[in-house]
Design an enzyme around this catalytic site. Structure first.
Site, PDB file in Angstrom:
ATOM      1  N   CYS A  56       0.864  -1.176   0.000  1.00 19.19           N
ATOM      2  CA  CYS A  56       0.000   0.000   0.000  1.00 19.19           C
ATOM      3  C   CYS A  56       0.905   1.231   0.000  1.00 19.19           C
ATOM      4  O   CYS A  56       1.626   1.477   0.963  1.00 19.19           O
ATOM      5  CB  CYS A  56      -0.863  -0.050   1.249  1.00 19.19           C
ATOM      6  SG  CYS A  56      -1.886   1.379   1.423  1.00 19.19           S
ATOM      7  N   GLY A  60       3.769   5.414   5.643  1.00 20.25           N
ATOM      8  CA  GLY A  60       4.967   6.172   6.008  1.00 20.25           C
ATOM      9  C   GLY A  60       6.107   5.202   6.275  1.00 20.25           C
ATOM     10  O   GLY A  60       5.931   4.240   7.026  1.00 20.25           O
ATOM     11  N   GLY A  63       7.289   4.484  10.372  1.00 21.98           N
ATOM     12  CA  GLY A  63       6.637   3.466  11.196  1.00 21.98           C
ATOM     13  C   GLY A  63       6.614   2.105  10.528  1.00 21.98           C
ATOM     14  O   GLY A  63       6.723   1.070  11.195  1.00 21.98           O
ATOM     15  N   HIS A  64       6.486   2.096   9.212  1.00 20.50           N
ATOM     16  CA  HIS A  64       6.339   0.839   8.457  1.00 20.50           C
ATOM     17  C   HIS A  64       7.499  -0.121   8.743  1.00 20.50           C
ATOM     18  O   HIS A  64       7.292  -1.280   9.114  1.00 20.50           O
ATOM     19  CB  HIS A  64       6.285   1.216   6.976  1.00 20.50           C
ATOM     20  CG  HIS A  64       6.061   0.097   6.023  1.00 20.50           C
ATOM     21  ND1 HIS A  64       5.070  -0.844   6.187  1.00 20.50           N
ATOM     22  CD2 HIS A  64       6.704  -0.241   4.860  1.00 20.50           C
ATOM     23  CE1 HIS A  64       5.109  -1.711   5.175  1.00 20.50           C
ATOM     24  NE2 HIS A  64       6.098  -1.364   4.361  1.00 20.50           N
ATOM     25  N   TYR A  70       6.348  -5.985   5.049  1.00 19.54           N
ATOM     26  CA  TYR A  70       6.328  -7.056   4.048  1.00 19.54           C
ATOM     27  C   TYR A  70       5.681  -6.554   2.760  1.00 19.54           C
ATOM     28  O   TYR A  70       4.878  -5.620   2.776  1.00 19.54           O
ATOM     29  CB  TYR A  70       5.556  -8.289   4.570  1.00 19.54           C
ATOM     30  CG  TYR A  70       4.065  -8.062   4.508  1.00 19.54           C
ATOM     31  CD1 TYR A  70       3.355  -8.308   3.333  1.00 19.54           C
ATOM     32  CD2 TYR A  70       3.353  -7.547   5.594  1.00 19.54           C
ATOM     33  CE1 TYR A  70       1.991  -8.058   3.246  1.00 19.54           C
ATOM     34  CE2 TYR A  70       2.002  -7.297   5.512  1.00 19.54           C
ATOM     35  CZ  TYR A  70       1.326  -7.550   4.341  1.00 19.54           C
ATOM     36  OH  TYR A  70       0.000  -7.278   4.238  1.00 19.54           O
ATOM     37  N   TYR A 353       0.998  -9.998  13.731  1.00 18.60           N
ATOM     38  CA  TYR A 353       1.932  -9.059  13.084  1.00 18.60           C
ATOM     39  C   TYR A 353       1.871  -7.709  13.797  1.00 18.60           C
ATOM     40  O   TYR A 353       0.811  -7.085  13.855  1.00 18.60           O
ATOM     41  CB  TYR A 353       1.554  -8.918  11.605  1.00 18.60           C
ATOM     42  CG  TYR A 353       2.426  -7.967  10.807  1.00 18.60           C
ATOM     43  CD1 TYR A 353       3.779  -7.820  11.084  1.00 18.60           C
ATOM     44  CD2 TYR A 353       1.892  -7.226   9.759  1.00 18.60           C
ATOM     45  CE1 TYR A 353       4.578  -6.949  10.355  1.00 18.60           C
ATOM     46  CE2 TYR A 353       2.685  -6.365   9.006  1.00 18.60           C
ATOM     47  CZ  TYR A 353       4.020  -6.228   9.316  1.00 18.60           C
ATOM     48  OH  TYR A 353       4.806  -5.374   8.586  1.00 18.60           O
ATOM     49  N   TYR A 356       0.125  -4.667  12.467  1.00 16.61           N
ATOM     50  CA  TYR A 356      -1.345  -4.592  12.539  1.00 16.61           C
ATOM     51  C   TYR A 356      -1.692  -4.571  14.016  1.00 16.61           C
ATOM     52  O   TYR A 356      -2.304  -5.513  14.528  1.00 16.61           O
ATOM     53  CB  TYR A 356      -2.009  -5.793  11.871  1.00 16.61           C
ATOM     54  CG  TYR A 356      -1.732  -5.943  10.400  1.00 16.61           C
ATOM     55  CD1 TYR A 356      -1.456  -4.835   9.613  1.00 16.61           C
ATOM     56  CD2 TYR A 356      -1.778  -7.186   9.783  1.00 16.61           C
ATOM     57  CE1 TYR A 356      -1.205  -4.968   8.261  1.00 16.61           C
ATOM     58  CE2 TYR A 356      -1.531  -7.328   8.435  1.00 16.61           C
ATOM     59  CZ  TYR A 356      -1.243  -6.216   7.682  1.00 16.61           C
ATOM     60  OH  TYR A 356      -1.000  -6.352   6.341  1.00 16.61           O
TER      61      TYR A 356
HETATM   62  C1  FAD Z   1      -4.118   0.515   4.215  1.00 20.96           C
HETATM   63  C2  FAD Z   1      -2.962  -0.163   4.889  1.00 20.96           C
HETATM   64  C3  FAD Z   1      -2.144  -1.015   4.158  1.00 20.96           C
HETATM   65  C4  FAD Z   1      -1.068  -1.641   4.749  1.00 20.96           C
HETATM   66  N1  FAD Z   1      -0.257  -2.450   3.997  1.00 20.96           N
HETATM   67  C5  FAD Z   1       0.836  -3.005   4.563  1.00 20.96           C
HETATM   68  C6  FAD Z   1       1.739  -3.794   3.791  1.00 20.96           C
HETATM   69  O1  FAD Z   1       1.557  -4.000   2.604  1.00 20.96           O
HETATM   70  N2  FAD Z   1       2.817  -4.317   4.412  1.00 20.96           N
HETATM   71  C7  FAD Z   1       3.061  -4.097   5.751  1.00 20.96           C
HETATM   72  O2  FAD Z   1       4.072  -4.606   6.252  1.00 20.96           O
HETATM   73  N3  FAD Z   1       2.229  -3.363   6.496  1.00 20.96           N
HETATM   74  C8  FAD Z   1       1.132  -2.804   5.937  1.00 20.96           C
HETATM   75  N4  FAD Z   1       0.306  -2.025   6.702  1.00 20.96           N
HETATM   76  C9  FAD Z   1       0.646  -1.793   8.108  1.00 20.96           C
HETATM   77  C10 FAD Z   1       1.682  -0.663   8.211  1.00 20.96           C
HETATM   78  O3  FAD Z   1       2.974  -1.192   8.032  1.00 20.96           O
HETATM   79  C11 FAD Z   1       1.621  -0.014   9.595  1.00 20.96           C
HETATM   80  O4  FAD Z   1       0.358   0.603   9.737  1.00 20.96           O
HETATM   81  C12 FAD Z   1       2.735   0.971   9.819  1.00 20.96           C
HETATM   82  O5  FAD Z   1       2.753   1.300  11.167  1.00 20.96           O
HETATM   83  C13 FAD Z   1       2.612   2.202   8.974  1.00 20.96           C
HETATM   84  O6  FAD Z   1       3.596   3.126   9.310  1.00 20.96           O
HETATM   85  P1  FAD Z   1       3.257   4.695   9.426  1.00 20.96           P
HETATM   86  O7  FAD Z   1       4.520   5.423   9.734  1.00 20.96           O
HETATM   87  O8  FAD Z   1       2.475   5.103   8.215  1.00 20.96           O
HETATM   88  O9  FAD Z   1       2.223   4.636  10.640  1.00 20.96           O
HETATM   89  P2  FAD Z   1       1.947   5.471  11.937  1.00 20.96           P
HETATM   90  O10 FAD Z   1       0.523   5.161  12.259  1.00 20.96           O
HETATM   91  O11 FAD Z   1       2.359   6.886  11.796  1.00 20.96           O
HETATM   92  O12 FAD Z   1       2.883   4.781  13.025  1.00 20.96           O
HETATM   93  C14 FAD Z   1       2.678   3.475  13.442  1.00 20.96           C
HETATM   94  C15 FAD Z   1       3.522   3.236  14.705  1.00 20.96           C
HETATM   95  O13 FAD Z   1       4.907   3.501  14.455  1.00 20.96           O
HETATM   96  C16 FAD Z   1       5.351   4.570  15.267  1.00 20.96           C
HETATM   97  N5  FAD Z   1       6.154   5.431  14.419  1.00 20.96           N
HETATM   98  C17 FAD Z   1       5.771   6.098  13.302  1.00 20.96           C
HETATM   99  N6  FAD Z   1       6.802   6.779  12.807  1.00 20.96           N
HETATM  100  C18 FAD Z   1       7.847   6.539  13.629  1.00 20.96           C
HETATM  101  C19 FAD Z   1       9.174   6.978  13.652  1.00 20.96           C
HETATM  102  N7  FAD Z   1       9.632   7.831  12.747  1.00 20.96           N
HETATM  103  N8  FAD Z   1       9.992   6.551  14.646  1.00 20.96           N
HETATM  104  C20 FAD Z   1       9.545   5.715  15.600  1.00 20.96           C
HETATM  105  N9  FAD Z   1       8.283   5.258  15.631  1.00 20.96           N
HETATM  106  C21 FAD Z   1       7.437   5.668  14.646  1.00 20.96           C
HETATM  107  C22 FAD Z   1       4.124   5.277  15.796  1.00 20.96           C
HETATM  108  O14 FAD Z   1       4.363   5.850  17.063  1.00 20.96           O
HETATM  109  C23 FAD Z   1       3.146   4.123  15.897  1.00 20.96           C
HETATM  110  O15 FAD Z   1       3.378   3.382  17.089  1.00 20.96           O
HETATM  111  C24 FAD Z   1      -0.794  -1.415   6.132  1.00 20.96           C
HETATM  112  C25 FAD Z   1      -1.612  -0.556   6.869  1.00 20.96           C
HETATM  113  C26 FAD Z   1      -2.685   0.072   6.253  1.00 20.96           C
HETATM  114  C27 FAD Z   1      -3.537   1.016   7.071  1.00 20.96           C
END
Ligand code: FAD
Length: 424
Positions: A56, A60, A63-64, A70, A353, A356
């Site tokens: 997707c 970001g 956090g990812h 994966y 995971y 999630y």
């Molecule tokens: C629509 C959708 C599709 C997805 N597809 C996949 C996929 O294909 N593969 C997969 O592996 N996962 C997938 N995910 C899960 C995704 O990996 C996680 O939601 C991940 O946390 C996203 O990172 P973010 O920075 O966008 O999230 P955020 O919600 O901003 O952060 C998630 C967590 O990480 C922490 N965090 C964020 N940024 C930092 C940072 N810079 N330093 C330290 N901690 C931080 C936050 O405090 C929070 O605890 C999907 C999720 C959604 C909603």
């Protein structure tokens, strides 16, 4: 009286620089960049390099990667977190540390130990992986009327053993059948790191039950396959990825996850379909493991779901209105399906995971955390890596500054340098 808990919300959206170095086979990526932007910037420099993270594109990268990351190249190259070579983090004392300064324990912990426990990632240095200039994708649907149960049964036996260049996931939803009745649809969506001819050979040899034909196969560049796998229409150009957003509307949703180590028997699948038809927006995504995922040790990084895993199952249900009754209906349904699947999925622990985050598995209370309580969900997310993660957390954040509902706990004592004595 309600106790208020103070918190800090950090917006990293402007930390978006991406520096790709093809000669060094690496890229420095700031935490606020989306993975779609990362993929685009790599493809802009080379048609034969990529990075194996999520499907997707609006996620970001900050956090990812903290939870694993994966995607459709995981069977060939492992996770995004397996392909990180350096990082920059701000620790609880406000120091900015790179890999050399943070040390190997913390560098190990941040690659899969979950976000928000150890510090703030400012940037990741990722290793690039080779991709062919032409890849092939396909999507083949099967409904209950066109053999969904039989094909899924076979998939469970082959998808994790098939050629590592091939990733076939299944998107399970409900649709109206030709008879106007609601039915279950299983859509087999794949990325193959090669051309159609070889893909057809692989499929005819290992998975003929899907009935893949040349007509189903579409050849394209790797970056175009990113758009395809994300589910965007074929007229969307790669430049869209630079907008850093999704094309899909924002909805409320609840998700849960499981790992399958033994195939679900046909009677189990039939019971699953029954549950599935009881919801108006059900979804499951089955992602195959095996290949490189089975070759990397469970303790290489904190993400432990490796050898012996057939697939990860993601459960999802979504709704658009803000009505609590609607939310309760969907959440109760997904909890019921999860309970039903307990018979078939991994046990002791029932793995989940960490990306999630599922607060049904348990939560830290009142800005405190407790090693034993947190081990209930910690073991599901990290298995035996939980103990080492807690030791690292205790070492680098002894005041538990980085706390949230499922952050890692600290020990009430420290382990001495001999690894045995306890310092209170
Ligand atoms: C629509 C959708 C599709 C997805 N597809 C996949 C996929 O294909 N593969 C997969 O592996 N996962 C997938 N995910 C899960 C995704 O990996 C996680 O939601 C991940 O946390 C996203 O990172 P973010 O920075 O966008 O999230 P955020 O919600 O901003 O952060 C998630 C967590 O990480 C922490 N965090 C964020 N940024 C930092 C940072 N810079 N330093 C330290 N901690 C931080 C936050 O405090 C929070 O605890 C999907 C999720 C959604 C909603």
């Amino acid at each position: 009286m309600k106790r208020s808990v103070s918190f800090i919300l950090l917006d990293l959206a402007k930390l978006r620089a991406i520096k790709v170095d093809i000669e060094d086979n690496s890229a420095w990526v700031q935490a606020g960049a989306t993975i779609g932007e990362v993929y685009y910037r790599i493809a802009e420099k080379s048609k034969t390099h990529g990075y194996p993270a999520g499907l997707c594109t609006s996620l970001g990268i900050g956090g990812h990667i903290t939870g694993g990351a994966y995607g459709p190249m995981m069977r060939k190259y492992g996770l995004g977190a397996d392909n990180v070579v350096d990082a920059q983090i701000v620790d609880a004392s406000g120091r900015v540390l790179d890999r050399a300064l943070m040390g190997e324990d913390l560098f190990w912990a941040i690659r899969g130990g979950g976000g928000g426990s150890f510090g703030i990632i400012l940037a990741w240095k990722v290793k690039l992986v080779p991709v062919p200039s032409t890849v092939t994708v396909f999507t083949v649907p099967k409904t209950l009327e066109t053999g969904a149960t039989k094909v899924l049964n076979k998939w469970q036996h082959v998808a994790h053993k098939i050629d590592e260049d091939l990733f076939i996931r299944i998107l399970i939803t409900t649709v109206n059948s030709t008879k106007g009745k609601k039915t279950v649809q299983t859509a087999y969506q794949a990325l193959f790191l090669g051309k159609t001819d070889r893909l057809l050979d692989v499929m005819n040899h290992s998975f003929p039950e899907l009935g893949l034909t040349r007509k189903d196969c579409i050849e394209m560049s790797w970056i175009q396959s990113v758009i395809y796998i994300a589910g965007y229409p074929s007229n969307i150009k790669p430049e869209f990825l630079l907008q850093g957003k999704s094309l899909f509307p924002t909805v409320n949703f609840k998700a849960k996850s499981d790992f399958l180590r033994v195939p679900v028997p046909v009677t189990g699948l039939q019971g699953m379909w029954e549950k599935f038809l009881q919801n108006d927006s059900p979804m499951m995504i089955w992602n195959p493991y095996g290949g490189m995922m089975g070759k990397i040790s469970e303790s290489s990084i904190p993400f432990p779901h490796r050898k012996g895993v057939i697939c990860k199952i993601q459960y999802l249900t979504a709704w658009t209105d803000g009505d609590k009754k609607t939310a309760d209906k969907h959440i109760n349904w997904i909890r019921g399906l999860y309970e039903y699947m307990g018979t078939f999925v991994s046990k002791f622990p029932r793995e989940a995971y960490v990306n999630y985050r599922d607060l049904d598995l348990g939560m830290n209370k009142n800005a405190n955390s407790n090693f034993l309580e947190a081990s209930v969900w910690g073991k599901k997310y990290y298995k035996n890596n939980y103990d080492r993660l807690v030791l690292v957390k205790t070492e680098v954040d002894p005041d538990n500054f980085f706390w949230h509902e499922q952050s890692l706990p600290i020990l009430p004592f420290k382990v001495g340098q001999d690894g045995k004595s306890l310092i209170h």
